[in-house]
Write a protein that holds these residues in place. Structure first.
Motif, PDB file in Angstrom:
ATOM      1  N   MET A 229       0.831  -1.208   0.000  1.00 18.58           N
ATOM      2  CA  MET A 229       0.000   0.000   0.000  1.00 18.58           C
ATOM      3  C   MET A 229       0.864   1.256   0.000  1.00 18.58           C
ATOM      4  O   MET A 229       0.585   2.225  -0.719  1.00 18.58           O
ATOM      5  CB  MET A 229      -0.922  -0.016   1.217  1.00 18.58           C
TER       6      MET A 229
ATOM      7  N   ALA B 160       1.127   4.218  -2.726  1.00 19.61           N
ATOM      8  CA  ALA B 160       0.879   5.591  -2.289  1.00 19.61           C
ATOM      9  C   ALA B 160       2.017   6.522  -2.698  1.00 19.61           C
ATOM     10  O   ALA B 160       1.787   7.660  -3.137  1.00 19.61           O
ATOM     11  CB  ALA B 160       0.681   5.628  -0.777  1.00 19.61           C
TER      12      ALA B 160
ATOM     13  N   LEU C 248      -4.439   5.628   1.279  1.00 18.05           N
ATOM     14  CA  LEU C 248      -3.591   4.440   1.414  1.00 18.05           C
ATOM     15  C   LEU C 248      -2.704   4.526   2.650  1.00 18.05           C
ATOM     16  O   LEU C 248      -2.553   3.549   3.391  1.00 18.05           O
ATOM     17  CB  LEU C 248      -2.748   4.252   0.157  1.00 18.05           C
TER      18      LEU C 248
END
Length: 270
Positions: A117, A121, A143
């Motif tokens: 994640m 991001a 995120l």
């Protein structure tokens, strides 16, 4: 900005027994080693080799193996590094695409989902920096928030990855808050920057950058009219500057910002 230059926790050496002895034969391990070498040397051949090994890893590891998502996440990071080096728009598009695939294909309970994640991001944050596309920074913020939601909170000791996500979230909020001239967003950026700084020991290599990050959030608040933060912003930049090594690439920019803050304090008498 987040950069996962550490080794992948999905590598075979995390497994007990004889499997650990063959880690050098695994494409994800090879990719990790070449990426780390690139980080030390900046040799573009190492970066290309790391990309090729990660592409092979995606083919070798089946979808139901956590290393498949790890390989996709590596491709996200590697194409972002290629973007930072060559500024090819195609690399940034690929970084985001691979990052989305890594998050989507992560298995339930994957312990390194926050890394996937975060990698996505960071790529989206790069998109925002180059295009000012607000959807990209909003997704990056979501995120980073998600990372913090699923990462454990330790009762004692430094959880470096969680602290890094606090800092990453602060930086994304700072970007959005400055563009929107929104003091509420900048207040939240300062809150997360303080949390990251609080949990970073003074002898940690990221202590000085996190002082400067908090200074940036406070300076953003000053620029929205909250002059009461000016002295604290100057203090953060001054302490951060003292903590940066001689020759650090950020020193010149920090010195310039510090001079601007001092000039503003003289101008407004605060």
């Amino acid at each position: 900005m987040a950069r996962w230059f550490g080794r992948s926790r999905s590598r075979s050496y995390d497994k007990p027994g004889a499997a650990a002895e063959s880690e050098h034969l695994e494409p994800l391990g090879v990719s990790d080693d070449l990426r780390l070498a690139y980080g030390r040397t900046g040799d573009p051949k190492l970066l290309r080799g790391s990309l090729q090994a990660a592409e092979l890893a995606v083919e070798v590891y089946p979808v139901d193996d956590i290393r498949h998502a790890a390989a996709l996440s590596s491709l996200c990071m590697l194409h972002r590094l290629s973007w930072e080096r060559d500024r090819s728009a195609a690399d940034l598009v690929k970084a985001v695409d691979y990052g989305r695939q890594a998050v989507d294909k992560s298995l339930p309970g994957d312990p390194v989902l926050p890394r996937h994640m975060s990698s996505l991001a960071t790529a989206l944050q790069e998109v925002y920096d180059s295009t000012k596309d607000t959807e990209s920074i909003d997704e990056a913020i979501a995120l980073y928030r998600g990372c913090l939601d699923i990462m454990p909170v330790r009762a004692a000791g430094l959880n470096e990855e969680r602290v890094a996500q606090e800092s990453n979230l602060a930086n994304s909020l700072l970007r959005k808050g400055r563009t929107a001239n929104d003091s509420a967003i900048l207040d939240e950026a300062a809150e997360h920057a303080r949390a990251a700084l609080r949990d970073t020991p003074e002898d940690h290599p990221m202590h000085a950058p996190r002082l400067i990050n908090l200074g940036g959030a406070l300076l953003g608040l000053v620029q929205t009219g909250h002059r009461e933060h000016m002295a604290a912003a100057e203090d953060m930049y001054a302490r951060g500057l003292r903590g940066l090594p001689v020759g650090h690439p950020s020193r010149a920019g920090v010195e310039q910002t510090l001079a601007i803050i001092k000039g503003l304090r003289r101008q407004f008498g605060v």
